[in-house]
Design a protein around this motif. Structure first.
Motif, PDB file in Angstrom:
ATOM      1  N   ASN A   1       0.186 -21.560  -1.921  1.00  0.00           N
ATOM      2  CA  ASN A   1       0.609 -21.260  -0.557  1.00  0.00           C
ATOM      3  C   ASN A   1       0.267 -19.796  -0.270  1.00  0.00           C
ATOM      4  O   ASN A   1       0.430 -18.933  -1.128  1.00  0.00           O
ATOM      5  CB  ASN A   1       2.118 -21.505  -0.438  1.00  0.00           C
ATOM      6  CG  ASN A   1       2.809 -20.584   0.542  1.00  0.00           C
ATOM      7  OD1 ASN A   1       3.163 -19.464   0.188  1.00  0.00           O
ATOM      8  ND2 ASN A   1       3.011 -21.032   1.752  1.00  0.00           N
ATOM      9  N   VAL A   2      -0.242 -19.513   0.916  1.00  0.00           N
ATOM     10  CA  VAL A   2      -0.587 -18.148   1.287  1.00  0.00           C
ATOM     11  C   VAL A   2       0.553 -17.548   2.099  1.00  0.00           C
ATOM     12  O   VAL A   2       0.989 -18.124   3.101  1.00  0.00           O
ATOM     13  CB  VAL A   2      -1.904 -18.109   2.098  1.00  0.00           C
ATOM     14  CG1 VAL A   2      -2.170 -16.705   2.623  1.00  0.00           C
ATOM     15  CG2 VAL A   2      -3.063 -18.572   1.227  1.00  0.00           C
ATOM     16  N   THR A   3       1.064 -16.395   1.647  1.00  0.00           N
ATOM     17  CA  THR A   3       2.134 -15.699   2.350  1.00  0.00           C
ATOM     18  C   THR A   3       1.534 -14.515   3.096  1.00  0.00           C
ATOM     19  O   THR A   3       0.822 -13.696   2.514  1.00  0.00           O
ATOM     20  CB  THR A   3       3.213 -15.199   1.366  1.00  0.00           C
ATOM     21  OG1 THR A   3       3.685 -16.307   0.587  1.00  0.00           O
ATOM     22  CG2 THR A   3       4.381 -14.590   2.122  1.00  0.00           C
ATOM     23  N   CYS A   4       1.820 -14.456   4.401  1.00  0.00           N
ATOM     24  CA  CYS A   4       1.252 -13.417   5.262  1.00  0.00           C
ATOM     25  C   CYS A   4       2.374 -12.522   5.775  1.00  0.00           C
ATOM     26  O   CYS A   4       3.264 -12.998   6.488  1.00  0.00           O
ATOM     27  CB  CYS A   4       0.510 -14.045   6.437  1.00  0.00           C
ATOM     28  SG  CYS A   4      -0.715 -15.288   5.937  1.00  0.00           S
ATOM     29  N   TYR A   5       2.338 -11.252   5.402  1.00  0.00           N
ATOM     30  CA  TYR A   5       3.362 -10.295   5.806  1.00  0.00           C
ATOM     31  C   TYR A   5       2.838  -9.458   6.975  1.00  0.00           C
ATOM     32  O   TYR A   5       1.774  -8.850   6.877  1.00  0.00           O
ATOM     33  CB  TYR A   5       3.713  -9.362   4.648  1.00  0.00           C
ATOM     34  CG  TYR A   5       4.241 -10.065   3.416  1.00  0.00           C
ATOM     35  CD1 TYR A   5       5.600 -10.342   3.275  1.00  0.00           C
ATOM     36  CD2 TYR A   5       3.382 -10.452   2.389  1.00  0.00           C
ATOM     37  CE1 TYR A   5       6.093 -10.981   2.143  1.00  0.00           C
ATOM     38  CE2 TYR A   5       3.859 -11.101   1.258  1.00  0.00           C
ATOM     39  CZ  TYR A   5       5.216 -11.357   1.142  1.00  0.00           C
ATOM     40  OH  TYR A   5       5.691 -11.996   0.022  1.00  0.00           O
ATOM     41  N   TYR A   6       3.601  -9.430   8.059  1.00  0.00           N
ATOM     42  CA  TYR A   6       3.247  -8.609   9.217  1.00  0.00           C
ATOM     43  C   TYR A   6       4.217  -7.438   9.308  1.00  0.00           C
ATOM     44  O   TYR A   6       5.415  -7.639   9.545  1.00  0.00           O
ATOM     45  CB  TYR A   6       3.287  -9.447  10.499  1.00  0.00           C
ATOM     46  CG  TYR A   6       2.101 -10.370  10.639  1.00  0.00           C
ATOM     47  CD1 TYR A   6       0.991  -9.977  11.387  1.00  0.00           C
ATOM     48  CD2 TYR A   6       2.062 -11.607  10.017  1.00  0.00           C
ATOM     49  CE1 TYR A   6      -0.116 -10.811  11.510  1.00  0.00           C
ATOM     50  CE2 TYR A   6       0.967 -12.451  10.133  1.00  0.00           C
ATOM     51  CZ  TYR A   6      -0.118 -12.047  10.876  1.00  0.00           C
ATOM     52  OH  TYR A   6      -1.222 -12.868  10.994  1.00  0.00           O
ATOM     53  N   LEU A   7       3.712  -6.216   9.091  1.00  0.00           N
ATOM     54  CA  LEU A   7       4.541  -5.012   9.161  1.00  0.00           C
ATOM     55  C   LEU A   7       4.553  -4.534  10.610  1.00  0.00           C
ATOM     56  O   LEU A   7       3.535  -4.049  11.117  1.00  0.00           O
ATOM     57  CB  LEU A   7       3.997  -3.928   8.229  1.00  0.00           C
ATOM     58  CG  LEU A   7       4.408  -4.020   6.754  1.00  0.00           C
ATOM     59  CD1 LEU A   7       3.929  -5.314   6.108  1.00  0.00           C
ATOM     60  CD2 LEU A   7       3.870  -2.835   5.978  1.00  0.00           C
ATOM     61  N   LEU A   8       5.678  -4.708  11.268  1.00  0.00           N
ATOM     62  CA  LEU A   8       5.790  -4.445  12.693  1.00  0.00           C
ATOM     63  C   LEU A   8       6.671  -3.228  12.938  1.00  0.00           C
ATOM     64  O   LEU A   8       7.778  -3.138  12.396  1.00  0.00           O
ATOM     65  CB  LEU A   8       6.381  -5.663  13.403  1.00  0.00           C
ATOM     66  CG  LEU A   8       5.699  -7.005  13.100  1.00  0.00           C
ATOM     67  CD1 LEU A   8       6.463  -8.150  13.741  1.00  0.00           C
ATOM     68  CD2 LEU A   8       4.249  -6.989  13.588  1.00  0.00           C
ATOM     69  N   GLY A   9       6.199  -2.312  13.745  1.00  0.00           N
ATOM     70  CA  GLY A   9       6.987  -1.133  14.084  1.00  0.00           C
ATOM     71  C   GLY A   9       8.131  -1.517  15.010  1.00  0.00           C
ATOM     72  O   GLY A   9       7.894  -2.096  16.079  1.00  0.00           O
TER      73      GLY A   9
END
Length: 472
Positions: free
Chosen positions: A412-420
């Motif tokens: 499974n691919v985990t995608c992390y979005y670092l949002l301000g």
């Protein structure tokens, strides 16, 4: 399948239910699952099902807001991130049940919970520390990335140990509780109140300190206080992709707010303009302002992004990191000199060498430009992708995510979005993931902002939402 009467707002996967049930049985434990398997959800499930409130979460700085959002997303409890404004009131807020969870980073434990160090020593022991009595109200403690307290002599370890003393519920989260050697477990087991079950420090080191009897150690850990699953073992329960939005504080808030207020005023003037030609020119100017704002948000995230990457790489897993601006790439490369890059400044030979190094395991981190690496590359050595900056459309994000999610990727691919937090990131994220059907209709892949009027209107309306300016 494990059955469990919980009050969570979501239904955990079966393996997560097993983790919660294990935690309810053991009370003081390690959750050592690989990144992306939901250690946060499981620990929240343990605390919430046990009603072990007030709860203290100790975590890396870059994850504080995420912990607050996750508690409030999964439960009906309110979480409080400790800062200067709550330094003297946090205990009262918990006592009055206005909040149920306090969240603090490792570096601030002394600031909020320690009254004095006897003798004012630079080097001290637990018996020298005078804690504020308010720590007694915590019924549970969650310690995220617990390998950060593996050094028994470190201040953060001593403070964590004192806070956890006599606590019924201590949940330690780490994909790598043993970083280098079995000795790394000593302080963590002590904090958990379980070291005596292994015969104390001297006996533990005598039996396992030289790397001997490790199968026996593993068996005892799993039977007493540890649960760990790998992605490959629970793959059938997971979606092909998991997206995690991680909100972080930006370091240039004042500069960003000035630019944001300027843009907001400009957009209000634009909306009042009825002349088509003038509106078109104003729209082009607004697009430039949007790009400037995105750049400011990205620069403000660098410090916390570096903290996130360090935390992630401690898990021993490789990471694909996407951004756009060369300035951001340079800052990240300075922080991680062993990383390889694929950007518009790299030659074809350099790009291929970087991909090869990442794919064969020589490099643990690859820093990629959204534009230069968004298509064509295969980076299946990692099943984890993180974005420091956002692309402009859903299609662009998917293309970047799919560098890992390709034929040959079995995880499974985990995608992390670092949002301000409180930035344009929120507006973009709303469009590219919640209104992806709109974004999909626009533009081929490009890192330049789409000039389509429909996209502009969506971006403007999201940006002007009042919640964008509340730092939520």
């Amino acid at each position: 399948m494990t059955t469990l009467n919980h009050k969570l707002k979501v239904q955990p996967y079966p393996y997560q239910l097993e983790g919660i049930a294990y935690g309810l049985e053991k009370k003081r434990l390690f959750i050592g699952d690989e990144p992306g398997l939901g250690k946060t959800l499981q620990s929240i499930g343990i605390v919430d099902t046990a009603d072990a409130y007030p709860c203290l979460v100790i975590c890396p700085s870059s994850l504080k807001i995420n912990w607050q959002r996750e508690f409030e997303k999964f439960t009906d409890k309110k979480a409080l991130v400790l800062d200067n404004s709550t330094r003297t009131t946090w205990s009262y807020l918990l006592q009055m049940r206005m909040h149920h969870v306090a969240i603090v980073n490792y570096e601030s434990l002394r600031k909020y919970f320690v009254w004095d160090i006897k003798g004012g020593k630079k080097s001290f022991r637990l018996k020298d520390v005078v804690f504020c009595p308010q720590i007694l109200q915590f019924k549970s403690v969650i310690i995220d990335e617990s390998h950060r307290v593996k050094d028994p002599s470190a201040q953060q370890t001593i403070f964590t140990k004192g806070i956890c003393t006599n606590k019924d519920w201590v949940v330690m989260l780490s994909g790598t509780p043993v970083v280098n050697r079995p000795e790394d477990l000593v302080a963590q087991l002590s904090i958990m109140g379980r070291l005596n079950e292994f015969g104390g420090k001297a006996k533990f080191l005598a039996e396992y300190g030289e790397g001997e009897n490790l199968s026996d150690l593993s068996q005892r850990l799993y039977s007493k206080c540890m649960i760990r699953r790998e992605k490959a073992k629970v793959l059938t329960q997971l979606p092909a992709k998991t997206r995690c939005d991680l909100y972080i504080d930006i370091s240039n808030r004042d500069e960003y707010n000035l630019a944001a207020e300027d843009l907001a005023e400009y957009l209000r003037t634009y909306k009042e303009c009825s002349d088509w030609e003038i509106r078109k020119k104003m729209r082009m100017e607004a697009l430039v302002k949007f790009m400037t704002l995105r750049s400011l948000a990205a620069k403000g995230k660098v410090k916390q992004a570096i903290d996130f990457v360090r935390v992630f790489l401690d898990s021993g897993k490789p990471l694909i990191l996407f951004c756009s601006y060369h300035e951001i790439v340079d800052e990240l490369k300075k922080a991680f000199p062993k990383a390889v890059t694929v950007t518009g400044r790299d030659s074809m030979i350099s790009k291929q060498a970087a991909v090869d190094a990442f794919q064969n395991g020589t490099a643990q981190l690859i820093i990629c430009s959204i534009k230069a690496a968004g298509v064509g590359l295969t980076l299946t050595a990692s099943s984890n992708v993180a974005f420091v900056e956002l692309a402009w459309t859903y299609a662009d994000c998917c293309q970047c995510e799919d560098r890992a999610h390709r034929i040959g990727q079995k995880d499974n691919v985990t995608c992390y979005y670092l949002l301000g937090r409180g930035t344009i990131d929120r507006a973009l994220y709303q469009i590219i993931h919640k209104k992806k059907s709109i974004a999909n209709e626009i533009m081929a892949s490009s890192d330049d902002i789409p000039e389509d009027e429909q996209y502009f209107d969506e971006l403007m309306n999201e940006f002007l939402q009042p919640t964008l300016f509340d730092n939520a």
